[in-house]
Design a protein around this motif. Structure first.
Motif, short mmCIF file in Angstrom:
data_model
loop_
_atom_site.label_atom_id
_atom_site.label_comp_id
_atom_site.label_asym_id
_atom_site.label_seq_id
_atom_site.Cartn_x
_atom_site.Cartn_y
_atom_site.Cartn_z
N THR A 1 25.81 -22.44 -46.92
CA THR A 1 25.10 -23.74 -47.25
C THR A 1 23.51 -23.65 -47.50
O THR A 1 22.84 -24.41 -47.67
CB THR A 1 25.56 -24.98 -46.71
OG1 THR A 1 25.50 -24.71 -45.24
CG2 THR A 1 26.97 -25.20 -47.11
N SER A 2 23.19 -22.76 -46.33
CA SER A 2 21.57 -22.51 -45.96
C SER A 2 21.63 -20.88 -45.64
O SER A 2 22.10 -20.19 -44.86
CB SER A 2 21.44 -23.34 -44.71
OG SER A 2 20.19 -23.19 -44.22
N GLY A 3 20.84 -20.42 -46.51
CA GLY A 3 20.35 -18.82 -45.98
C GLY A 3 19.30 -18.89 -45.04
O GLY A 3 18.58 -17.81 -45.12
N PHE A 4 18.93 -19.79 -44.39
CA PHE A 4 17.75 -19.90 -43.84
C PHE A 4 17.70 -20.21 -42.23
O PHE A 4 18.71 -20.76 -41.94
CB PHE A 4 16.64 -21.08 -44.41
CG PHE A 4 16.10 -20.73 -45.53
CD1 PHE A 4 15.07 -19.94 -45.74
CD2 PHE A 4 16.87 -20.79 -46.75
CE1 PHE A 4 14.42 -19.64 -47.07
CE2 PHE A 4 16.37 -20.70 -48.08
CZ PHE A 4 15.50 -19.86 -48.06
N ARG A 5 17.04 -19.79 -41.42
CA ARG A 5 16.59 -20.15 -39.99
C ARG A 5 15.74 -20.73 -39.56
O ARG A 5 14.79 -20.49 -40.33
CB ARG A 5 17.39 -18.74 -39.33
CG ARG A 5 16.08 -17.82 -39.47
CD ARG A 5 16.47 -16.54 -38.70
NE ARG A 5 15.45 -15.31 -38.86
CZ ARG A 5 14.30 -15.54 -38.57
NH1 ARG A 5 13.74 -16.36 -37.49
NH2 ARG A 5 13.38 -14.61 -38.73
N LEU A 6 15.65 -21.43 -38.45
CA LEU A 6 14.46 -21.96 -37.83
C LEU A 6 13.72 -20.66 -37.13
O LEU A 6 14.35 -19.84 -36.66
CB LEU A 6 14.84 -23.12 -36.78
CG LEU A 6 15.48 -24.05 -37.20
CD1 LEU A 6 16.19 -24.85 -35.98
CD2 LEU A 6 14.60 -25.12 -38.10
N ASP B 1 16.09 -38.07 -41.73
CA ASP B 1 15.48 -38.52 -42.99
C ASP B 1 14.02 -38.71 -43.07
O ASP B 1 13.34 -38.80 -44.05
CB ASP B 1 16.29 -39.74 -43.60
CG ASP B 1 17.75 -39.50 -43.85
OD1 ASP B 1 17.93 -38.45 -44.23
OD2 ASP B 1 18.54 -40.57 -43.82
N SER B 2 13.67 -38.91 -41.72
CA SER B 2 12.20 -39.21 -41.62
C SER B 2 11.37 -37.89 -41.68
O SER B 2 9.99 -37.90 -41.67
CB SER B 2 11.83 -39.98 -40.14
OG SER B 2 12.28 -39.25 -39.09
N PHE B 3 11.85 -36.62 -41.65
CA PHE B 3 11.16 -35.64 -41.93
C PHE B 3 10.45 -35.51 -43.25
O PHE B 3 10.98 -35.89 -44.16
CB PHE B 3 12.23 -34.44 -41.61
CG PHE B 3 11.44 -32.90 -41.75
CD1 PHE B 3 10.95 -32.45 -40.85
CD2 PHE B 3 11.54 -32.47 -42.95
CE1 PHE B 3 9.94 -31.29 -40.76
CE2 PHE B 3 10.86 -30.96 -42.93
CZ PHE B 3 10.28 -30.57 -42.08
N PRO B 4 9.40 -35.08 -43.25
CA PRO B 4 8.59 -35.05 -44.44
C PRO B 4 8.80 -33.75 -45.43
O PRO B 4 8.35 -32.90 -45.66
CB PRO B 4 7.29 -34.84 -44.25
CG PRO B 4 7.21 -34.26 -42.65
CD PRO B 4 8.48 -34.71 -42.18
N ASN C 1 18.62 -33.55 -35.22
CA ASN C 1 19.69 -34.44 -34.65
C ASN C 1 20.48 -33.85 -33.42
O ASN C 1 21.27 -34.18 -32.51
CB ASN C 1 20.63 -35.23 -35.52
CG ASN C 1 19.70 -36.39 -36.06
OD1 ASN C 1 18.80 -36.93 -35.74
ND2 ASN C 1 19.92 -36.23 -37.63
N ASP C 2 20.94 -32.73 -34.05
CA ASP C 2 22.15 -31.99 -33.27
C ASP C 2 21.59 -30.48 -32.98
O ASP C 2 20.44 -30.09 -33.44
CB ASP C 2 23.28 -31.64 -34.27
CG ASP C 2 23.75 -33.02 -34.61
OD1 ASP C 2 24.06 -33.87 -33.81
OD2 ASP C 2 24.47 -33.11 -35.58
N ARG C 3 22.38 -29.74 -32.35
CA ARG C 3 22.11 -28.39 -31.87
C ARG C 3 20.70 -28.22 -31.25
O ARG C 3 20.12 -27.15 -31.30
CB ARG C 3 22.08 -27.49 -33.29
CG ARG C 3 23.48 -27.48 -34.03
CD ARG C 3 23.38 -26.78 -35.38
NE ARG C 3 23.26 -25.42 -35.13
CZ ARG C 3 23.80 -24.45 -35.93
NH1 ARG C 3 24.55 -24.97 -36.85
NH2 ARG C 3 23.50 -23.12 -35.33
N PHE D 1 21.30 -27.86 -40.36
CA PHE D 1 20.22 -28.35 -38.98
C PHE D 1 20.41 -30.04 -38.82
O PHE D 1 19.73 -30.36 -37.67
CB PHE D 1 19.15 -27.88 -39.40
CG PHE D 1 19.00 -26.54 -39.58
CD1 PHE D 1 18.92 -25.64 -38.47
CD2 PHE D 1 18.78 -25.88 -40.96
CE1 PHE D 1 18.79 -24.25 -38.83
CE2 PHE D 1 18.72 -24.49 -41.09
CZ PHE D 1 18.80 -23.91 -40.12
N SER D 2 21.07 -30.75 -39.55
CA SER D 2 21.15 -32.14 -39.32
C SER D 2 19.60 -32.77 -39.13
O SER D 2 19.28 -33.09 -37.72
CB SER D 2 22.00 -32.45 -38.15
OG SER D 2 22.26 -33.90 -37.84
#
Length: 98
Positions: free
Chosen positions: A63-68, A7-10, A81-83, A3-4
């Motif tokens: 690498t990630s088994g999760f979705r938004l 770093d400022s995400f809590p 940042n991307d997508r 998901f890129s």
């Protein structure tokens, strides 16, 4: 990462309800996080955050088994940042009608 996320995400405010089998990741505020941590053994919390990610078994990305998920999208979008595709309502209707 997939998901890129900036770093400022809590990240410290993300939590799961079941550590052994996490199905969703929730975002909470710092004060609620503290309350959860201090009372995790004595109180069962039902609602204490907004679901941001949900487990997705259909993904080929190991690498990630999760979705938004939609309900938390407005909270995480500023940190992506991307997508990210931005479009006006008319373009969305056109895209979905074809």
């Amino acid at each position: 990462t997939r998901f890129s996320i900036k770093d400022s995400f809590p990240f410290e405010n993300l939590f799961v309800r079941n550590v052994e089998r996490p199905r969703s990741l929730y975002l909470t505020s710092p004060s609620i996080r503290t309350t959860l941590q201090q009372n995790e053994k004595s109180v069962k919390f039902i609602n204490s955050g907004v679901r941001i990610f949900s487990k997705c078994d259909l993904t080929k990305d190991e690498t990630s088994g999760f979705r938004l998920v939609q309900e938390g999208l407005h909270l995480i979008t500023p940190f992506l940042n991307d997508r990210v595709v931005k479009m006006c309502f008319d373009d969305a209707v056109l895209l979905l009608s074809k």
